[in-house]
Design a protein around this motif. Sequence first.
Motif, short mmCIF file in Angstrom:
data_model
loop_
_atom_site.label_atom_id
_atom_site.label_comp_id
_atom_site.label_asym_id
_atom_site.label_seq_id
_atom_site.Cartn_x
_atom_site.Cartn_y
_atom_site.Cartn_z
N VAL A 20 0.71 -1.13 -0.13
CA VAL A 20 0.04 -0.14 0.10
C VAL A 20 1.11 1.35 -0.05
CG1 VAL A 20 -1.69 1.34 1.26
CG2 VAL A 20 -1.79 -1.16 1.19
N ILE A 21 0.69 2.22 -0.88
CA ILE A 21 1.29 3.57 -0.83
C ILE A 21 0.23 4.80 -0.39
CG2 ILE A 21 2.46 5.22 -2.28
CD1 ILE A 21 3.07 2.85 -4.43
N SER A 22 0.53 5.54 0.61
CA SER A 22 -0.25 6.41 1.19
C SER A 22 0.26 7.62 1.21
CB SER A 22 -0.64 5.88 2.45
OG SER A 22 -1.18 4.70 2.81
N SER A 23 -0.75 8.85 1.09
CA SER A 23 -0.53 10.16 1.37
C SER A 23 -1.47 10.74 2.00
CB SER A 23 -0.11 10.87 -0.05
OG SER A 23 -0.96 10.78 -0.97
N GLU A 24 -1.44 11.90 2.51
CA GLU A 24 -2.43 12.69 3.27
C GLU A 24 -2.39 14.07 2.99
OE1 GLU A 24 -2.95 11.66 7.21
OE2 GLU A 24 -3.93 13.40 7.75
N THR A 25 -3.44 14.70 2.78
CA THR A 25 -3.66 16.25 2.57
C THR A 25 -4.73 16.89 3.33
OG1 THR A 25 -2.99 15.87 0.22
CG2 THR A 25 -3.93 17.70 0.59
N ARG A 26 -4.41 18.14 3.80
CA ARG A 26 -5.44 18.76 4.62
C ARG A 26 -5.95 20.12 3.95
NH1 ARG A 26 -4.92 17.67 10.37
NH2 ARG A 26 -3.20 16.18 10.70
N ILE A 27 -7.10 20.02 4.07
CA ILE A 27 -7.91 21.17 3.24
C ILE A 27 -8.91 22.02 4.12
CG2 ILE A 27 -9.36 21.77 1.28
CD1 ILE A 27 -8.33 19.17 -0.12
N THR A 28 -8.84 23.27 3.87
CA THR A 28 -9.97 23.88 4.73
C THR A 28 -10.74 24.88 3.93
OG1 THR A 28 -8.41 24.14 6.50
CG2 THR A 28 -10.25 25.90 6.51
N LYS A 29 -12.09 24.45 3.89
CA LYS A 29 -12.84 25.46 2.94
C LYS A 29 -14.27 25.93 3.85
CE LYS A 29 -11.50 24.92 -1.29
NZ LYS A 29 -11.68 26.00 -2.10
N ARG A 30 -15.00 26.77 3.12
CA ARG A 30 -16.06 27.65 3.96
C ARG A 30 -17.34 26.90 3.50
NH1 ARG A 30 -11.81 31.18 3.54
NH2 ARG A 30 -11.43 32.18 5.79
N ASP A 31 -18.36 27.08 4.51
CA ASP A 31 -19.72 26.87 4.04
C ASP A 31 -20.21 27.54 2.80
OD1 ASP A 31 -22.25 25.97 4.31
OD2 ASP A 31 -22.86 27.30 5.76
N GLY A 32 -20.57 26.63 1.79
CA GLY A 32 -21.17 27.25 0.58
C GLY A 32 -20.07 27.21 -0.57
N GLU A 33 -18.83 26.64 -0.47
CA GLU A 33 -17.92 26.82 -1.27
C GLU A 33 -17.77 25.52 -2.09
OE1 GLU A 33 -14.69 29.81 0.48
OE2 GLU A 33 -13.97 27.92 0.62
N THR A 34 -16.83 25.11 -3.00
CA THR A 34 -16.70 23.87 -3.62
C THR A 34 -15.32 23.46 -3.52
OG1 THR A 34 -18.32 24.39 -5.23
CG2 THR A 34 -16.81 22.97 -6.11
N VAL A 35 -15.02 22.26 -3.39
CA VAL A 35 -13.88 21.63 -3.08
C VAL A 35 -13.51 20.32 -4.16
CG1 VAL A 35 -14.54 19.97 -1.50
CG2 VAL A 35 -11.95 20.66 -1.38
N GLY A 102 -14.64 16.18 7.59
CA GLY A 102 -14.22 14.60 7.82
C GLY A 102 -13.02 14.25 7.01
N VAL A 103 -12.99 12.87 7.02
CA VAL A 103 -11.81 12.33 6.28
C VAL A 103 -12.35 11.49 4.92
CG1 VAL A 103 -10.02 10.41 6.55
CG2 VAL A 103 -10.51 11.95 8.31
N PHE A 104 -11.78 11.94 3.96
CA PHE A 104 -12.06 11.25 2.58
C PHE A 104 -10.95 10.36 2.42
CE2 PHE A 104 -14.66 15.01 2.68
CZ PHE A 104 -15.90 14.75 2.22
N LEU A 105 -11.09 9.18 1.96
CA LEU A 105 -9.98 8.26 1.55
C LEU A 105 -10.35 7.71 0.09
CD1 LEU A 105 -7.48 6.45 2.31
CD2 LEU A 105 -9.16 4.71 3.17
N ALA A 106 -9.15 7.88 -0.84
CA ALA A 106 -9.38 7.69 -2.20
C ALA A 106 -8.32 6.24 -2.31
CB ALA A 106 -8.67 8.32 -3.16
N GLN A 107 -8.96 4.82 -2.67
CA GLN A 107 -7.94 3.79 -3.07
C GLN A 107 -8.03 3.41 -4.43
OE1 GLN A 107 -8.35 0.95 0.64
NE2 GLN A 107 -10.47 1.90 0.55
N VAL A 108 -7.04 3.41 -4.88
CA VAL A 108 -6.60 3.21 -6.47
C VAL A 108 -6.02 1.55 -6.54
CG1 VAL A 108 -5.56 3.96 -8.67
CG2 VAL A 108 -6.45 5.47 -7.18
N PHE A 109 -6.75 0.86 -7.19
CA PHE A 109 -6.07 -0.41 -7.44
C PHE A 109 -5.46 -0.76 -8.69
CE2 PHE A 109 -10.40 -0.62 -5.28
CZ PHE A 109 -10.18 -0.91 -3.93
N THR A 110 -4.26 -1.08 -8.48
CA THR A 110 -3.04 -1.17 -9.60
C THR A 110 -2.62 -2.56 -9.51
OG1 THR A 110 -1.07 -0.61 -8.55
CG2 THR A 110 -2.65 1.33 -9.42
N ALA A 111 -2.07 -3.02 -10.62
CA ALA A 111 -1.23 -4.34 -10.73
C ALA A 111 -0.26 -4.65 -9.67
CB ALA A 111 -0.64 -4.52 -12.05
N THR A 112 0.36 -3.54 -9.09
CA THR A 112 1.25 -3.71 -8.03
C THR A 112 0.94 -3.40 -6.42
OG1 THR A 112 2.05 -1.27 -8.51
CG2 THR A 112 3.13 -3.24 -9.67
#
Length: 398
Positions: A20-35, A102-112
């Motif tokens: 498994v290869i992992s990374s983490e990013t923190r993002i701050t937005k405001r009510d009504g915005e788009t991310v 909250g926390v969003f997790l993306a998992q991409v499945f590859t051959a390796t």
Amino acid sequence: MLSVTDMMFSVIILSITVAVISSETRITKRDGETVTLQMNTSMIPIKDYLWTFGRDNPTTAITIVTKGEVTRVNGTGFEDRLSTHVATGSITISNLTINDSGVFLAQVFTATGILRQRFELTVLENSYIHLNVLEGTNVTLDPELTQLQKEHYVKWTWGPDYVGQLIAQWKNFSFSIEERFEGVVQLNPDTGSLTIIRVTQDLSGFYCVQVLLGQELYIVLKYSLTVYGPVSTPKVSTAKHSLNDKNCYLSCSEKNGLSVNLTWYEGEKIINQTCSKDISSNLTLLLVIKNQDEGIFSCVAANPVSKEAVTVNSTLWCPPHGADPNWMQWILVGGIVGGIVVVLGLISVINLCLCMPGNTEGAGDCLNLRDMVEGRPSEPNEASQGNNGSEDALLSNG
């Protein structure tokens, strides 16, 4: 096509059997915005991936892509606000609410193995950003964009809740400023920030910006701007008090203004403080100094953006107020008595000069002066009478 349950089971199995290869990013937005949660898969071709969400633990599937086809997951709260970018693996969520934090997790499945990317999103309430500025300075309102793109549209308005008067706008690499605000504001064509030039108090109020990315509301910000004038240097004077009062009183005054406070300090300790919403009258603050409180004091006038102070040494401003409370009376009596003594001394010196032995010419004056001092009426001077008789006799004989 795999069901959501089958996909989740496959994810668990793959998580156990492959690297498994992992990374983490923190993002701050405001009510009504788009991310947009952008996956870093530029070097890896992707066809199968899964996005999950959770307050602390991302276990709820929100979108599934298998062999390039999207499986829509209902009941997540993101249905109509979530767009999946199949080619890049990224997702966009519009019209954010504080419940989307909250926390969003993306998992991409590859051959390796599995490429995991974790995003921690914080959505703040879109309340006003309060700014206090000094009159005559420049202030910049920043929509927090590093570089405008062709897809952006920026709109600045003056007034609450994005429905006020149009100030300026940017679209397709060109911008315009409304006639009323020409020479008053500047719009940065690279970042969309708005600068108010030499701001005046009548420009206090609400400023709002909306930034669209395509058709999505990307950024919405509201500013509450308050412009203050500079405070003047306070003036200190002595205050009248009873002669029987052992205390010393110093009065500090200041021209009142918006949010002006007047404070007496001893070092960093606040002694007393005053303010008034009635800016038509000056502020006045009294300082009572007792004998044991003698020292260095400062009167400070301040508002949220400026401050002026004056420092006083009580030993220079106050009389010896720790002494007899009737000290002024004693000084007055002493001065009167001293004056009388000086006058009497001067009379004595004159008397002594006139009455010295052998000073026959001033003998009469001596007697008359002594009589005046002693309060007696003057008597005829026998020596003077005798001389006059002798002169008459000589004249007669002649």
